[in-house]
Design an enzyme around this catalytic site. Structure first.
Site, PDB file in Angstrom:
ATOM      1  N   CYS A   4       0.820  -1.208   0.000  1.00 53.15           N
ATOM      2  CA  CYS A   4       0.000   0.000   0.000  1.00 53.15           C
ATOM      3  C   CYS A   4       0.851   1.253   0.000  1.00 53.15           C
ATOM      4  O   CYS A   4       2.041   1.218   0.339  1.00 53.15           O
ATOM      5  CB  CYS A   4      -1.018   0.009   1.142  1.00 53.15           C
ATOM      6  SG  CYS A   4      -0.399   0.001   2.795  1.00 53.15           S
ATOM      7  N   CYS A   5       0.224   2.348  -0.459  1.00 49.86           N
ATOM      8  CA  CYS A   5       0.878   3.644  -0.539  1.00 49.86           C
ATOM      9  C   CYS A   5       2.052   3.570  -1.517  1.00 49.86           C
ATOM     10  O   CYS A   5       1.881   3.197  -2.666  1.00 49.86           O
ATOM     11  CB  CYS A   5       1.296   4.090   0.857  1.00 49.86           C
ATOM     12  SG  CYS A   5       1.775   5.821   0.988  1.00 49.86           S
ATOM     13  N   ILE A   6       3.272   3.838  -1.070  1.00 50.90           N
ATOM     14  CA  ILE A   6       4.442   3.866  -1.947  1.00 50.90           C
ATOM     15  C   ILE A   6       5.053   2.471  -2.136  1.00 50.90           C
ATOM     16  O   ILE A   6       5.839   2.257  -3.061  1.00 50.90           O
ATOM     17  CB  ILE A   6       5.503   4.855  -1.388  1.00 50.90           C
ATOM     18  CG1 ILE A   6       6.641   5.126  -2.387  1.00 50.90           C
ATOM     19  CG2 ILE A   6       6.088   4.341  -0.071  1.00 50.90           C
ATOM     20  CD1 ILE A   6       6.212   5.853  -3.641  1.00 50.90           C
TER      21      ILE A   6
END
Length: 224
Positions: A135-137
């Site tokens: 998730c995210c980066i």
């Protein structure tokens, strides 16, 4: 038997470690689904330490494993001891620590290297056909290691809601297929068993980020 899921952290704090809300959401959703989380982190120095009140680096030195232990309430293992045979899935929350401590994406972008331990763990789960949640980066790790994979970091057009959308363009240049998605959604790459969600790549209410991470966790467990 409860499914055993490795959660790999990168420190404690959005600007120099794991994003705490994302890591907490992963652990909450795993618990809610009856899975057993086993938390790991590499025993290495952080790239640097950021004063989160000022948003500026400080001269301090901290250790990724020691800082990650704050989130894990002390129940943490050295990433070097991870045995893929004993686990059903892997999840890596986001935060700048992924781009600074688990890789060099923060300074080198698509030309980055992924830390040897982290790359070995990702390749081990992939080779064992066990799902990986990102998730995210953290999807940039998959983009770098698994050419042709499908992941999402949200949208590929920069705007106020999606301030980090240029990440998607860099991932495409690595040969990755980026899938535009909403923050409450998760994308599943069924061929590579990768599940990704944008989380704080989006300027969104925290409950929407929590919802997207929940979908990612449930899809990972479904594939495990």
């Amino acid at each position: 038997m409860a499914k055993r899921v490795a959660v790999v952290l990168a420190g404690c704090g959005v600007f120099d470690g794991s994003e705490i809300h994302e890591a907490s959401a992963v652990l909450v959703h795993l618990s809610r689904e009856g899975a057993q989380a086993e938390v790991y982190a590499p025993n290495i120095p952080q790239m640097h330490v950021v004063d989160h009140a000022k948003g500026q680096p400080t001269p301090e030195q901290r250790n990724v494993l020691v800082e990650s232990a704050r989130i894990a309430r002390g129940n943490i293992k050295d990433l070097a001891t991870l045995d893929v045979k004993e686990l059903d899935a892997l999840i890596i929350p986001g935060g700048f620590g992924v781009a600074k401590n688990l890789s060099t994406w923060a300074t080198q972008g698509k030309n980055c290297s992924v830390s040897k331990e982290v790359e070995e763990v990702l390749r081990a789960f992939h080779a064992a056909h066990k799902p990986i949640g990102l998730c995210c980066i953290s999807p940039v790790l998959a983009a770098k290691i698994f050419p042709g994979c499908e992941v999402t970091v949200g949208h590929d057009t920069e705007c106020e809601q999606w301030p980090y959308a240029k990440t998607a363009e860099a991932m495409k240049e690595l040969g990755c297929k980026h899938i535009n998605s909403q923050v409450t959604e998760a994308h599943v790459d069924t061929r590579n068993l990768l599940v990704s969600t944008s989380a704080f790549m989006c300027n969104a209410p925290i409950h929407h980020i929590h919802e997207g991470i929940g979908k990612m966790v449930r899809e990972v467990l479904r594939l495990a």
